[in-house]
Design an enzyme around this catalytic site. Structure first.
Site, short mmCIF file in Angstrom:
data_model
loop_
_atom_site.label_atom_id
_atom_site.label_comp_id
_atom_site.label_asym_id
_atom_site.label_seq_id
_atom_site.Cartn_x
_atom_site.Cartn_y
_atom_site.Cartn_z
N SER A 148 -6.59 12.82 9.35
CA SER A 148 -5.14 12.72 9.63
C SER A 148 -4.16 13.30 8.45
O SER A 148 -4.17 14.37 8.14
CB SER A 148 -4.90 11.26 9.63
OG SER A 148 -3.50 11.06 10.47
N GLU A 242 -5.39 13.07 21.83
CA GLU A 242 -4.61 12.47 20.74
C GLU A 242 -3.27 13.50 20.98
O GLU A 242 -3.11 14.65 21.16
CB GLU A 242 -5.38 13.07 19.55
CG GLU A 242 -6.66 12.46 18.94
CD GLU A 242 -6.82 12.65 17.60
OE1 GLU A 242 -5.96 12.65 16.38
OE2 GLU A 242 -8.26 12.88 17.39
N HIS A 272 -7.82 8.80 17.53
CA HIS A 272 -7.42 9.33 16.59
C HIS A 272 -8.55 8.74 15.11
O HIS A 272 -8.85 7.56 15.24
CB HIS A 272 -5.99 9.08 16.13
CG HIS A 272 -5.33 9.62 14.64
ND1 HIS A 272 -5.14 10.83 14.51
CD2 HIS A 272 -5.03 9.16 13.57
CE1 HIS A 272 -4.69 11.18 13.49
NE2 HIS A 272 -4.68 10.21 12.92
#
Length: 316
Positions: A148, A242, A272
């Site tokens: 991320s 996502e 995610h």
């Protein structure tokens, strides 16, 4: 789709997703995350060394060290929007990756926004990598990894190292990387409502926490907007639903066009950073298997010294 994946997606949609529609409360999010952290035990054959004192900088964080000795190192940068989470919250990834790759893993406790906006996290990642080299770990035996925001930070670290003329690591592993803080990806709209974890608009509200006064297209903050030539091989994963899908897909396309070797998988229906659900989710275990094989392929095995104090490392 495994039943474990279906369960995780159900939980995220009913628990995590609604919170992304609310105003951002940094203190509340941090406290909530800290309370919910499940800490696995270190894997067999490894020992955990925590070093969270200020004096431990630039290697502030935690080592997972292979007791039989390791010939490769992973520098891991956790996700959390640049403003929450920690090495402890991401141990399911680091503790899963280390034995698979037969590598020492250092998970960096970089400074968080908004108290420490850009480029604080990048400066910390650069300092940690350079400290590893100064301590005798060879660039060819190091892979930088992250998920991320940490995935975007890992890619930005590569770009900044290249721009500074530093020796580059052997490669990078990027799980569901957030690479565009300008939030221009079409998937932010197209997957809004399909992503079980995030609304599409939340990232435009999170980005200013890290950016401070910096431009959202600064290539060291948003590496999607950087020239990607000369980077080492990249291993990238993202889920098909996502909202950040295009942050991976566009980097893969641009990196390949720049001559970079890219291994990129867009996995159908996975949430995610699904590797964080190891060992519970079989898809997470497979993702860590694939990432570890990449680490082993791209690194040159080398004798690596054990971690030293920051003072010793800098002086060496």
């Amino acid at each position: 789709m495994s039943w474990q994946n279906a369960l995780v997606r159900w939980y995220l949609r009913n628990s995590f997703l609604p919170a992304t529609r609310e105003p951002i409360d940094v203190a509340r999010v941090r406290a909530h995350t800290a309370k919910r952290v499940w800490t696995p035990s270190p894997p067999g054959g490894f020992r955990l060394r925590e070093q969270y004192d200020a004096a431990d900088a630039p290697l502030r964080g935690e080592w997972l060290l292979r007791e039989a000795g390791a010939t490769r190192t992973v520098l891991y940068l956790h996700g959390g929007g640049y403003y929450f989470c920690s090495p402890k919250s991401h141990r399911t990834i680091t503790f899963g990756l280390a034995p698979r790759a037969k590598a020492d893993v250092f998970s960096l406790d970089y400074r968080l926004a908004p108290e420490h906006p850009f480029p604080a996290a990048l400066d910390d990642a650069l300092a940690a990598y350079r400290c590893m080299l100064a301590a005798g770990r060879r660039a060819e035996s190091i892979v930088i990894a992250g998920d991320s925001a940490g995935g975007g930070l890992a890619l930005a670290t590569l770009v900044a190292l290249r721009d500074a003329g530093d020796r580059l690591p052997a490669g990078a592993v990027l799980f569901s990387a957030w690479t565009d803080l300008a939030c221009t990806g079409a998937s932010l709209r197209e997957n809004d409502g399909r992503d079980p974890m995030f609304t599409g608009e939340v990232f435009a509200r999170v980005a200013p926490l890290y950016l401070g006064g910096a431009s959202a297209t600064n290539p060291h903050a948003s590496p999607l907007h950087a020239s990607l030539h000369g980077l080492p091989p990249l291993f990238m994963l993202a889920g098909s639903t996502e909202v950040l899908l295009d942050d991976t897909r566009r980097v893969a396309e641009r990196a390949r066009a720049a001559g970079v070797h890219v291994e990129c998988e867009i996995a159908r229906g996975l949430p995610h950073i699904w590797p964080i659900y190891a060992p519970f989710m079989p898809e997470a275990r497979r993702a860590l298997d694939d990432a570890a094989r990449f680490v082993q392929r791209v690194t040159v095995e080398a004798d690596v010294p054990g971690p030293q104090s920051s003072a010793t490392s800098i002086a060496s």
